[in-house]
Enzyme design. Structure first.
Site, PDB file in Angstrom:
ATOM      1  N   SER A  93       3.140  -1.730  -3.576  1.00 35.97           N
ATOM      2  CA  SER A  93       2.024  -0.963  -4.137  1.00 35.97           C
ATOM      3  C   SER A  93       2.031  -1.111  -5.634  1.00 35.97           C
ATOM      4  O   SER A  93       3.087  -1.245  -6.250  1.00 35.97           O
ATOM      5  CB  SER A  93       2.156   0.519  -3.804  1.00 35.97           C
ATOM      6  OG  SER A  93       2.468   0.703  -2.463  1.00 35.97           O
TER       7      SER A  93
ATOM      8  N   THR B  92       0.714  -1.278   0.000  1.00 31.67           N
ATOM      9  CA  THR B  92       0.000   0.000   0.000  1.00 31.67           C
ATOM     10  C   THR B  92       0.730   1.306   0.000  1.00 31.67           C
ATOM     11  O   THR B  92       1.750   1.512   0.653  1.00 31.67           O
ATOM     12  CB  THR B  92      -0.940   0.047   1.228  1.00 31.67           C
ATOM     13  OG1 THR B  92      -1.851  -1.004   1.091  1.00 31.67           O
ATOM     14  CG2 THR B  92      -1.721   1.326   1.283  1.00 31.67           C
TER      15      THR B  92
ATOM     16  N   LYS C 235      -9.330   0.137  -1.253  1.00 30.57           N
ATOM     17  CA  LYS C 235      -8.770   0.456   0.058  1.00 30.57           C
ATOM     18  C   LYS C 235      -9.397   1.675   0.701  1.00 30.57           C
ATOM     19  O   LYS C 235      -9.033   2.025   1.828  1.00 30.57           O
ATOM     20  CB  LYS C 235      -7.256   0.682  -0.069  1.00 30.57           C
ATOM     21  CG  LYS C 235      -6.550  -0.538  -0.611  1.00 30.57           C
ATOM     22  CD  LYS C 235      -5.064  -0.395  -0.624  1.00 30.57           C
ATOM     23  CE  LYS C 235      -4.476  -1.539  -1.401  1.00 30.57           C
ATOM     24  NZ  LYS C 235      -3.036  -1.489  -1.503  1.00 30.57           N
TER      25      LYS C 235
ATOM     26  N   ASP D 122       7.655   1.508  -4.875  1.00 23.95           N
ATOM     27  CA  ASP D 122       7.464   0.558  -3.786  1.00 23.95           C
ATOM     28  C   ASP D 122       6.934  -0.757  -4.345  1.00 23.95           C
ATOM     29  O   ASP D 122       5.991  -0.762  -5.125  1.00 23.95           O
ATOM     30  CB  ASP D 122       6.482   1.147  -2.762  1.00 23.95           C
ATOM     31  CG  ASP D 122       6.146   0.175  -1.682  1.00 23.95           C
ATOM     32  OD1 ASP D 122       4.964   0.062  -1.341  1.00 23.95           O
ATOM     33  OD2 ASP D 122       7.074  -0.482  -1.174  1.00 23.95           O
TER      34      ASP D 122
ATOM     35  N   ASP E 270      -3.638   3.143  -3.679  1.00 27.10           N
ATOM     36  CA  ASP E 270      -3.368   2.232  -4.798  1.00 27.10           C
ATOM     37  C   ASP E 270      -4.343   1.060  -4.641  1.00 27.10           C
ATOM     38  O   ASP E 270      -5.207   1.081  -3.774  1.00 27.10           O
ATOM     39  CB  ASP E 270      -1.915   1.773  -4.770  1.00 27.10           C
ATOM     40  CG  ASP E 270      -1.659   0.782  -3.664  1.00 27.10           C
ATOM     41  OD1 ASP E 270      -1.161  -0.314  -3.942  1.00 27.10           O
ATOM     42  OD2 ASP E 270      -1.987   1.102  -2.489  1.00 27.10           O
TER      43      ASP E 270
END
Lengths: 292, 238
Positions: free
Chosen positions: A209, A41, A73, A206, A57
């Site tokens: 994500s 995330t 989310k 990341d 995301d």
């Protein structure tokens, strides 16, 4: 005096952390725990001139595997309050669902619109009681009668009130974008663009994500005039009315929820984002404008 | 990558420097504004000086969650106490409530609190409730990780009966010294002045603080310089 049977006192009330200690002991001995479904995330929120914008995301991971490429989310808490969740998916879902129900009961009892600080206190108390074992890191945002609010809530129960906030594994990447480009008094287009950039930064930098960007805009509609003519004079394509009198649940206000647009944008065209060679698609889905 | 993730899941703690001093009319509370999660600064502008009543404020340090919950409970108890008493509660009562919670839950809590306020019986008072839950009444109190660097400083400069301006300058200087030396303290300096006239909140941004040994003047970033010249900077093109 016979000492044969010693009756054990029944356990006192409250949550028993025995199994948590057992889990820690086992992992100390090298036993691997089952992989939880985590939302790796990037979640963000920012306050702009008319309200709050939340972004997230949509990748959910179970260890190294992406188990859901398009999960949602951004959770509903109240018509005027939404909450993004990072951490263990089960924990964020259940904690936000539970507090959302509590808020609805509270609305029935009081006959008023829910306040963001109410949601904050309910969430923080619950998470503190479980001492951080409920792994839910949340970005809570909403607009109520006292104005727009944005809060972050950590798994141990501490909260911060901020004009812009990021959480999750991609929070460092997203915060870098916010720190360089945020300013007070952004308008809606600038705010949405900034939130999208921050989430994209998390998605690119990341591993936890990825996939799409969800954006949620929460604003307060200006003073509603009883004058029907002005209202009908405008042309709306898609409109949903919840006209509730006497303040049950919505305080007598009208709620407009209109899907803004679903727009698929090739990464190449996103401004200011420098792209890898292969063609990847990022779609800006769920651009929902919620005005109250 | 693993260690970073671990750090981000660490409990939110306030590295912190918190200070409370009395002067000849009331008290001044001061704090930095950094909240860290492991090595990441989770909030660079947090407010560690929390209101309990109109005339009593606390500085929080240690675990962010624990100190927020303790101050919430004490605010609630103090509110009830004020209603039952019929007049504003004293600083001593507030400090004792903090002490009862801290000592009674000492195995589970990790928080150091400085209680400061003004009441009509005793005037300005400062009480320290460090880890463990002891209650110490003192003319000044320091706490948090940055306080280690201030013990000698206070021994030298502290004097009784300062004026408000002297005391506030002392607090700001002390917090900025601790910020310079302690990695877990930083951000801005917030102060709260409490006296018979009421409460005043002040805010000192990081660039207005004095520079200490070997600290450099802040320079504009290259980004700001290029933007000022009117051309938007291009990131590196390969």
């Amino acid at each position: 005096m016979s000492s044969s049977s010693i009756v054990e006192a029944p356990p006192k009330g409250g949550f028993s952390f025995d199994l948590c200690k057992r889990n820690e002991m086992l992992s100390g001995k090298g036993v691997k725990h089952p992989n939880y479904r985590k939302t790796g995330t990037t979640i963000v929120g920012l306050i702009f001139q008319d309200g709050v914008i939340l972004g997230a995301d949509t990748r959910a991971t179970s260890g190294p595997i992406v188990c859901d490429k398009n999960c949602e989310k951004i959770h509903f808490m109240a018509p005027n309050i939404y909450c993004c969740g990072a951490g263990t998916a089960a924990d964020t879902e259940s904690v936000t669902d539970m507090v959302s129900s509590q808020l609805q009961l509270h609305r029935y009892h009081t006959g008023r619109e829910s306040r963001v600080i109410t949601a904050l206190t309910l969430l923080k108390k619950h998470l503190f009681n479980y001492q951080g074992h409920i792994s839910a890191a949340l970005v809570l945002g909403g607009v109520d009668c006292t104005g727009p609010h944005l809060h972050t809530i950590y798994p141990h129960g501490s909260t911060d009130t901020l004009p812009f906030a990021t959480m999750g594994s991609g929070s460092l990447a997203a915060m870098a974008v916010f720190e360089s480009k945020y300013k007070e008094g952004l308008n809606k287009e600038e705010g949405i663009k900034l939130v999208t950039e921050a989430i994209c930064s998390g998605i690119f930098n990341d591993l936890g994500s990825g996939s799409n960007v969800d954006v949620c805009v929460i604003t307060k509609v200006g003073k509603l005039l009883p004058d029907i003519f002005q209202f009908l004079g405008r042309s709306f394509s898609l409109y949903q009315f919840n006209f509730v009198l006497n303040g049950y649940g919505t305080g007598g206000k009208r709620i407009h929820e209109k899907p803004l647009k679903t727009q698929s944008t090739h990464i190449r065209q996103c401004e200011g984002i420098h792209l890898p060679q292969e063609d990847r698609l990022v779609s800006l889905s769920l651009l929902k404008q919620i005005s109250i | 990558m693993d260690t970073t993730l671990q750090d981000l899941n660490a409990p939110h703690s306030m590295g912190t420097t918190i200070i409370g001093v009395t002067y000849n009319g009331g008290v001044i509370l001061g704090a930095d504004s950094r909240t860290s999660t492991g090595m990441y600064v989770a909030n660079r502008a947090s407010d560690k000086i929390t209101q309990l009543t109109d005339n009593v404020y606390v500085c929080r340090s240690g675990s962010a969650a624990d100190s927020q919950i303790v101050s919430d409970y004490v605010r609630y108890f103090l509110h009830q106490h004020t209603i039952q008493l019929g007049q504003p509660s004293t600083v001593k009562v507030a400090a004792n409530l903090v002490r009862l919670l801290s000592y009674g839950n000492k195995n589970m809590l990790q928080t150091g609190i400085i209680v400061g306020g003004w009441d009509k019986y005793e005037g300005g008072k400062i009480y320290g409730v460090p880890l463990g839950g002891t209650l110490v009444e003192a003319p000044f109190a320091i706490g948090g990780s940055g306080s280690s660097y201030l013990y000698g400083f206070f021994d030298q400069v502290w004097k009784e009966g300062m004026t408000k301006e002297e005391a506030e300058q002392l607090v700001v200087k002390a917090v900025s010294l601790a910020i310079a030396r302690d990695g877990a303290s930083g951000g801005v300096v917030r102060t709260v002045v409490i006296n018979s006239d009421g409460v005043t909140r002040n805010f000192y941004p990081g660039d207005t603080l004095p520079l200490w040994h070997e600290e450099l003047e802040p320079h504009n970033s290259l980004l700001d310089i290029l933007n000022a010249q009117g051309q938007s900077p291009e990131p590196m093109n390969i």
